[in-house]
Design an enzyme around this catalytic site. Structure first.
Site, short mmCIF file in Angstrom:
data_model
loop_
_atom_site.label_atom_id
_atom_site.label_comp_id
_atom_site.label_asym_id
_atom_site.label_seq_id
_atom_site.Cartn_x
_atom_site.Cartn_y
_atom_site.Cartn_z
N ALA A 7 2.06 8.24 12.98
CA ALA A 7 0.85 8.33 13.81
C ALA A 7 0.61 7.04 14.59
O ALA A 7 0.22 7.08 15.77
CB ALA A 7 -0.36 8.64 12.93
N ARG A 57 7.17 -7.71 -1.84
CA ARG A 57 6.12 -8.71 -2.09
C ARG A 57 6.60 -10.03 -1.51
O ARG A 57 7.79 -10.30 -1.53
CB ARG A 57 5.87 -8.82 -3.60
N ASP A 112 -3.78 4.55 -6.29
CA ASP A 112 -4.80 4.29 -7.32
C ASP A 112 -6.24 4.62 -6.89
O ASP A 112 -7.13 4.65 -7.73
CB ASP A 112 -4.75 2.82 -7.74
N MET A 154 -0.32 6.65 -14.05
CA MET A 154 -0.42 5.32 -13.43
C MET A 154 -1.87 4.91 -13.21
O MET A 154 -2.76 5.75 -13.18
CB MET A 154 0.36 5.29 -12.14
N GLU A 172 -8.77 16.74 -23.50
CA GLU A 172 -9.82 16.54 -24.50
C GLU A 172 -10.35 15.10 -24.47
O GLU A 172 -11.51 14.85 -24.75
CB GLU A 172 -9.28 16.87 -25.91
N GLU A 208 -2.36 3.88 -17.43
CA GLU A 208 -1.38 2.79 -17.61
C GLU A 208 -2.05 1.48 -18.06
O GLU A 208 -1.51 0.74 -18.88
CB GLU A 208 -0.66 2.60 -16.26
O1 F6P Z 1 -0.57 0.82 -6.97
C1 F6P Z 1 -0.04 1.81 -7.75
C2 F6P Z 1 0.47 1.34 -9.09
O2 F6P Z 1 1.11 2.37 -9.67
C3 F6P Z 1 -0.54 0.80 -10.05
O3 F6P Z 1 -1.19 1.74 -10.82
C4 F6P Z 1 0.25 -0.14 -10.89
O4 F6P Z 1 -0.56 -1.14 -11.35
C5 F6P Z 1 1.28 -0.65 -9.94
O5 F6P Z 1 1.39 0.29 -8.91
C6 F6P Z 1 2.58 -0.90 -10.57
O6 F6P Z 1 3.50 -1.31 -9.60
P1 F6P Z 1 4.77 -2.16 -9.98
O7 F6P Z 1 5.35 -1.57 -11.20
O8 F6P Z 1 5.63 -2.02 -8.78
O9 F6P Z 1 4.29 -3.55 -10.19
#
Ligand code: F6P
Length: 305
Positions: A7, A57, A112, A154, A172, A208
């Protein structure tokens, strides 16, 4: 994210602007991994997961020297506006570039859903549907074997995927970083009470950020005598064919980002709020706080009786 990239490219081209793609995020910018993008370069990508531009990163871009270098590279390549897809970290980078004179607009990209200025983030709908379908499958075997299942979804710092799946899959118990009190005995009592009521399965959705699903399963099995299994869904939630909702919202947001850049706006983040696409100053967006709605959590408990 590919729908957003498509887009951005096509809206800019239609508006008469030349477009370049920066591969692998800010690190790619510093490495000058910059490519020309024409309309056909983004054809056939809207249905693909991930990002065709890649992502990375960058520690170097967090430094003032790295940010200045990034802005200089933009000027060298004739780039005077950038659309960045990501979360808080990406917006801080966009803010830094904006201060150096490169106009920037952020798009909310995270599975997230934890960006405060928007009710929708690119990727969430696909991720939560992927998790929901997988959990349905686990639930089938859980009911057949009369087991307890802990399914880890996640969300390292945010419980939205867990809360949505908890409601959508009829769990539950839902354990999320924002509100979990680490009272495992309460869960054990709940499992035993439900079994007495005749429930054949017990589904626990664990975010997670709480983690430790395998050891939790062992402890619950020892305390209840009910077979308990842990399933960690992991990275399957971050890929796959995007849902219609993700493609649609990402397309509108991508176009919107280009149009506000062309109005001369900078240092803004696009969001969706109260039925409308909107934009906020990055500083204001970063200062907003998003909590888990208490009523929605209460509903999840009510529905699990
Ligand atoms: O942003 C999504 C996400 O799955 C988060 O829930 C999690 O903290 C992060 O990415 C994990 O990313 P990585 O394993 O690449 O550090």
């Amino acid at each position: 994210m590919n729908a957003a990239i498509r887009a951005v490219v096509r809206t800019a081209l239609v508006r008469g602007v030349t477009v370049k793609g920066i591969k692998k995020g800010y690190q790619g910018l510093l490495n000058e991994e910059i490519i020309d993008m024409k309309a056909k370069d983004v054809s056939d990508i809207i249905q693909r997961g991930g990002t065709v531009l890649g992502t990375a990163r960058s520690m170097e871009f967090k430094t003032p020297e790295g940010q200045k270098k990034g802005a200089d590279i933009c000027r060298k390549h004739g780039i005077d506006g950038i659309v960045v897809i990501g979360g808080d970290g990406s917006y801080r980078g966009a803010q830094a570039l904006s201060r150096q004179g490169i106009n920037t607009i952020g798009l909310p990209g995270t599975i997230d859903l934890d960006i405060a200025c928007t009710e929708y983030t690119i990727g969430f709908d696909t991720a939560v549907n992927t998790a929901m379908e997988a959990i349905d499958k686990v639930k089938d075997t859980s009911s057949s074997h009369e087991r307890c299942s802990i399914i880890e979804v996640m969300g390292r710092n945010a419980g939205y995927i867990a809360l949505w799946c908890g409601i959508a899959n009829g769990a539950e118990d839902i354990l999320i970083p924002e509100t979990y009190d680490y009272d495992e005995q309460k869960i054990i009592n709940n499992i035993i009470a439900n079994r007495k009521k005749g429930k054949t399965h017990h589904l626990i959705i664990n975010a997670e950020g709480i983690g430790h699903s395998v050891s939790m399963a062992r402890r619950i099995e020892a305390a209840t005598g009910i077979e308990t299994r842990a399933t960690i869904l992991g990275y399957m939630q971050r890929g796959g064919r995007p849902s219609a909702k993700d493609r649609y919202y990402a397309s509108i947001m991508g176009a919107y980002a280009v149009d506000i850049l062309l109005q001369g706006k900078t240092n803004r983040v696009v969001g969706f709020s109260k039925g409308e696409f909107v934009d906020y100053d990055i500083e204001e967006a970063l200062s907003m706080v998003k909590g888990i709605d208490e009523y929605q959590q209460e509903v999840s408990r009510i529905l699990s009786i």
